[in-house]
Motif scaffolding. Structure first.
Motif, short mmCIF file in Angstrom:
data_model
loop_
_atom_site.label_atom_id
_atom_site.label_comp_id
_atom_site.label_asym_id
_atom_site.label_seq_id
_atom_site.Cartn_x
_atom_site.Cartn_y
_atom_site.Cartn_z
N SER A 7 0.84 -1.19 0.00
CA SER A 7 0.00 0.00 0.00
C SER A 7 0.88 1.24 0.00
O SER A 7 2.02 1.21 0.48
CB SER A 7 -0.93 0.01 1.23
N PRO A 8 0.38 2.35 -0.58
CA PRO A 8 -0.85 2.43 -1.35
C PRO A 8 -0.68 1.82 -2.74
O PRO A 8 0.43 1.44 -3.10
CB PRO A 8 -1.07 3.94 -1.44
N ARG A 9 -1.74 1.68 -3.48
CA ARG A 9 -1.64 1.19 -4.86
C ARG A 9 -1.21 2.30 -5.82
O ARG A 9 -0.53 2.05 -6.80
CB ARG A 9 -2.98 0.62 -5.31
N TYR A 10 -1.62 3.51 -5.51
CA TYR A 10 -1.28 4.66 -6.34
C TYR A 10 -0.91 5.83 -5.43
O TYR A 10 -1.47 5.99 -4.34
CB TYR A 10 -2.46 5.07 -7.23
N LYS A 11 0.04 6.63 -5.92
CA LYS A 11 0.43 7.81 -5.17
C LYS A 11 0.88 8.88 -6.14
O LYS A 11 1.71 8.61 -7.03
CB LYS A 11 1.56 7.47 -4.19
N ILE A 12 0.32 10.08 -5.98
CA ILE A 12 0.72 11.22 -6.79
C ILE A 12 1.23 12.29 -5.85
O ILE A 12 0.52 12.70 -4.92
CB ILE A 12 -0.45 11.77 -7.63
N ILE A 13 2.46 12.74 -6.09
CA ILE A 13 3.04 13.76 -5.22
C ILE A 13 3.76 14.78 -6.08
O ILE A 13 4.09 14.53 -7.25
CB ILE A 13 4.02 13.17 -4.19
N GLU A 14 4.02 15.94 -5.50
CA GLU A 14 4.82 16.94 -6.18
C GLU A 14 6.29 16.68 -5.88
O GLU A 14 6.64 16.14 -4.83
CB GLU A 14 4.42 18.34 -5.72
N LYS A 16 10.00 17.02 -4.71
CA LYS A 16 10.60 17.49 -3.45
C LYS A 16 9.79 17.04 -2.23
O LYS A 16 10.26 17.26 -1.10
CB LYS A 16 10.80 19.00 -3.41
N GLN A 17 8.63 16.44 -2.45
CA GLN A 17 7.87 15.92 -1.32
C GLN A 17 8.37 14.53 -0.94
O GLN A 17 8.96 13.81 -1.75
CB GLN A 17 6.38 15.86 -1.67
N PRO A 18 8.14 14.12 0.32
CA PRO A 18 8.48 12.75 0.72
C PRO A 18 7.35 11.78 0.40
O PRO A 18 6.19 12.19 0.25
CB PRO A 18 8.66 12.87 2.23
N VAL A 19 7.70 10.51 0.29
CA VAL A 19 6.68 9.48 0.06
C VAL A 19 7.18 8.18 0.68
O VAL A 19 8.39 7.94 0.77
CB VAL A 19 6.41 9.30 -1.45
N ALA A 20 6.24 7.37 1.12
CA ALA A 20 6.60 6.08 1.73
C ALA A 20 5.69 4.99 1.21
O ALA A 20 4.49 5.22 0.99
CB ALA A 20 6.51 6.17 3.25
N ARG A 64 18.66 9.68 -1.33
CA ARG A 64 17.25 10.04 -1.17
C ARG A 64 16.35 8.88 -0.80
O ARG A 64 15.21 9.07 -0.39
CB ARG A 64 16.74 10.68 -2.48
N PHE A 65 16.83 7.67 -0.97
CA PHE A 65 16.03 6.48 -0.68
C PHE A 65 16.49 5.85 0.63
O PHE A 65 17.69 5.80 0.91
CB PHE A 65 16.17 5.44 -1.79
N SER A 66 15.54 5.37 1.39
CA SER A 66 15.86 4.60 2.59
C SER A 66 14.83 3.50 2.75
O SER A 66 13.72 3.59 2.21
CB SER A 66 15.89 5.50 3.82
N ALA A 67 15.22 2.46 3.43
CA ALA A 67 14.31 1.34 3.65
C ALA A 67 14.59 0.75 5.02
O ALA A 67 15.68 0.88 5.57
CB ALA A 67 14.46 0.27 2.57
N GLU A 68 13.56 0.11 5.55
CA GLU A 68 13.73 -0.58 6.81
C GLU A 68 12.82 -1.79 6.85
O GLU A 68 11.79 -1.83 6.19
CB GLU A 68 13.47 0.34 8.00
N ARG A 69 13.23 -2.76 7.64
CA ARG A 69 12.42 -3.97 7.83
C ARG A 69 12.56 -4.37 9.29
O ARG A 69 13.30 -5.27 9.65
CB ARG A 69 12.88 -5.10 6.93
N LYS A 78 11.18 4.49 1.59
CA LYS A 78 10.91 5.92 1.62
C LYS A 78 11.77 6.65 0.60
O LYS A 78 12.94 6.28 0.37
CB LYS A 78 11.18 6.48 3.02
N ILE A 79 11.20 7.69 0.04
CA ILE A 79 11.92 8.58 -0.86
C ILE A 79 11.76 10.00 -0.32
O ILE A 79 10.64 10.45 -0.07
CB ILE A 79 11.39 8.53 -2.30
N GLN A 80 12.89 10.66 -0.11
CA GLN A 80 12.83 12.04 0.39
C GLN A 80 14.10 12.78 0.00
O GLN A 80 15.19 12.41 0.47
CB GLN A 80 12.64 12.05 1.91
N PRO A 81 14.01 13.82 -0.84
CA PRO A 81 12.81 14.28 -1.54
C PRO A 81 12.63 13.54 -2.87
O PRO A 81 13.61 13.09 -3.47
CB PRO A 81 13.14 15.74 -1.79
N ALA A 82 11.39 13.46 -3.34
CA ALA A 82 11.13 12.79 -4.61
C ALA A 82 11.52 13.70 -5.77
O ALA A 82 11.42 14.93 -5.70
CB ALA A 82 9.66 12.40 -4.70
#
Lengths: 113, 112
Positions: A7-14, A16-20, A64-69, A78-82
């Motif tokens: 999740s999510p299935r779709y994501k639209i961001i501007e 420089k915004q973060p997303v996970a 800009r990318f990070s991940a955790e488990r 995570k991507i910050q900033p996109a």
């Protein structure tokens, strides 16, 4: 048996915004993968976890990318900033061990505007 | 580094006919796995068939079979009695001691 859940299935961001993105692998699968799939291409590995350890993150853009488990089950990417070039489908997959068939989730389609 | 090449960006087949999708790979490893994955427009990647390199016998799974030529590093997929639901992107993938490497895919169209 439930498959790989994303999740999510779709994501639209501007830009420089973060997303996970979130992934829940198949129960009992100790190996988890994050892939990026650009339009018209095959998936490319970003990171591979064995349990909670990232054993291959050589293709992950670490600036800009990070991940955790945490706890070796669910994972977040995570991507910050996109950036505009990050628009792609992000796929999560899991397997029991490395070398065995991987089971893929439905993916998250990210659009960066 | 391993590479996987799918030389057919697009293929089409008539319903009920047979089609073969090509795949070649390059590796110096002797022990590895090869896969064909199907990705319908809905995007969920589904395993079609798997081949262990140490096995000489070609894998089969119902209407799907492979022609594995280890010396030639070739791994083609044959779909018999094609059905409309077979329409999808098909990806060939290699898994050795490192990561799973995918080809660029072949888009299969099934004509009624």
């Amino acid at each position: 048996e439930a498959g790989v859940v994303q999740s999510p299935r779709y994501k639209i961001i501007e830009k420089k915004q973060p997303v996970a993105f979130w992934c829940n692998p198949i129960s009992g699968h100790n190996t988890l993968y994050w892939y990026r799939q650009n339009l018209g291409q095959g998936p490319e590995l970003l990171i591979r976890y064995e349990n909670e350890e990232a054993v291959d993150d050589s293709q992950l853009p670490k600036d800009r990318f990070s991940a955790e488990r945490l706890k070796g089950v669910d994972s977040t990417l995570k991507i910050q900033p996109a950036e505009l070039g990050d628009s792609a489908v992000y796929l999560c997959a899991s397997s029991y061990g490395t070398g065995n068939e991987q089971y893929f989730g439905p993916g998250t389609r990210l659009t960066v505007t | 580094a391993q590479t996987v090449t799918q030389s057919q960006p697009e293929m089409s087949v008539q319903e009920a006919e047979t089609v073969t999708l090509s795949c070649t790979y390059d590796t110096s490893e002797s022990d590895y796995y090869l896969f064909w994955y199907k990705q319908p427009p809905s995007r969920q990647m589904i395993l079609v068939i798997r081949q262990e390199a140490y096995k000489q016998q070609n894998a089969t799974e119902n209407r799907f079979s492979v022609n594995f030529q280890k010396a030639a590093k070739s791994f083609s997929l044959k779909i018999s009695d094609s059905q409309l639901g077979d329409a999808a992107m098909y990806f060939c993938a290699f898994s050795g001691s490192e990561k799973l490497v995918f080809g660029k895919g072949t888009k299969l169209t099934v004509n009624p």
